[in-house]
Design a protein around this motif. Sequence first.
Motif, PDB file in Angstrom:
ATOM      1  N   ALA A  17      21.547  16.163  71.556  1.00  0.00           N
ATOM      2  CA  ALA A  17      21.481  15.889  69.917  1.00  0.00           C
ATOM      3  C   ALA A  17      20.248  16.549  69.099  1.00  0.00           C
ATOM      4  O   ALA A  17      20.235  16.684  67.949  1.00  0.00           O
ATOM      5  N   ASN A  18      19.185  16.472  70.128  1.00  0.00           N
ATOM      6  CA  ASN A  18      17.739  16.809  69.229  1.00  0.00           C
ATOM      7  C   ASN A  18      17.518  18.350  69.885  1.00  0.00           C
ATOM      8  O   ASN A  18      16.398  18.621  70.328  1.00  0.00           O
ATOM      9  N   GLY A  19      18.415  18.947  70.104  1.00  0.00           N
ATOM     10  CA  GLY A  19      18.280  20.512  70.193  1.00  0.00           C
ATOM     11  C   GLY A  19      17.813  20.705  71.915  1.00  0.00           C
ATOM     12  O   GLY A  19      17.130  21.816  71.905  1.00  0.00           O
ATOM     13  N   GLY A  20      18.113  19.760  72.685  1.00  0.00           N
ATOM     14  CA  GLY A  20      17.653  19.871  74.185  1.00  0.00           C
ATOM     15  C   GLY A  20      16.293  19.257  74.219  1.00  0.00           C
ATOM     16  O   GLY A  20      15.724  19.482  75.293  1.00  0.00           O
ATOM     17  N   GLN A  21      15.694  18.843  73.258  1.00  0.00           N
ATOM     18  CA  GLN A  21      14.245  18.565  73.444  1.00  0.00           C
ATOM     19  C   GLN A  21      14.231  16.923  73.725  1.00  0.00           C
ATOM     20  O   GLN A  21      14.979  16.158  73.252  1.00  0.00           O
ATOM     21  N   ALA A  22      13.254  16.454  74.773  1.00  0.00           N
ATOM     22  CA  ALA A  22      13.305  15.115  74.963  1.00  0.00           C
ATOM     23  C   ALA A  22      12.349  14.576  73.748  1.00  0.00           C
ATOM     24  O   ALA A  22      11.565  15.149  73.469  1.00  0.00           O
ATOM     25  N   PRO A  23      12.746  13.109  73.515  1.00  0.00           N
ATOM     26  CA  PRO A  23      11.709  12.614  72.387  1.00  0.00           C
ATOM     27  C   PRO A  23      10.529  12.516  73.178  1.00  0.00           C
ATOM     28  O   PRO A  23      10.176  12.232  74.143  1.00  0.00           O
ATOM     29  N   ALA A  24       9.278  12.300  72.074  1.00  0.00           N
ATOM     30  CA  ALA A  24       7.799  12.097  72.710  1.00  0.00           C
ATOM     31  C   ALA A  24       7.894  10.583  73.049  1.00  0.00           C
ATOM     32  O   ALA A  24       7.120  10.086  73.970  1.00  0.00           O
TER      33      ALA A  24
END
Length: 173
Positions: A17-24
């Motif tokens: 849901a975040n473009g494949g990016q893990a949240p920080a």
Amino acid sequence: MRGAVTRRPFIAAAMGANGGQAPAHVHADRGTSMTSKPVAALLADLNIAQSHSRPRVSNDNLYSEAQFRTLKYCPAFPGQFGSIAHARAFCQEFFTYYNHEHRHSGIGLHTPASGHLGTAGQIRTERARTLQAAYAANPGRFRRKPTPPSLPKTVWINEPVEEETSSDIEQVA
């Protein structure tokens, strides 16, 4: 290890849901699932920092508490759900509305989605233009020149406390 296995699809969906990016960062209450070693190991493997609410403080995450209050007092909130499918369907619709349509006073009458996607500044600029045009067309309608609500510079769940340095102490003395 079962907890980490069941969490992987959840983390994968959140990242998708975040473009494949893990949240920080991930902030959670101190529930057993979020404080378990398997979840901590999974988040560490993904380089995701973890923070938790303070012990025995039920309202530490004010954003989550505000969302739950809005949900609880929503006129459409049913007295009870007929099934888990009913609850999921209601919550899916509610959270889509809450994140993409509901204007939040604490973030300058923007949606959480506009803040997350980085469009809040552009939207505020467009609102300012609209208000300026309305003021120019009919200044007598306003007591003062209108401006859109300001955006917060930063938003914290638990703002870190700055430590005093020796230079801070010397300046006070």
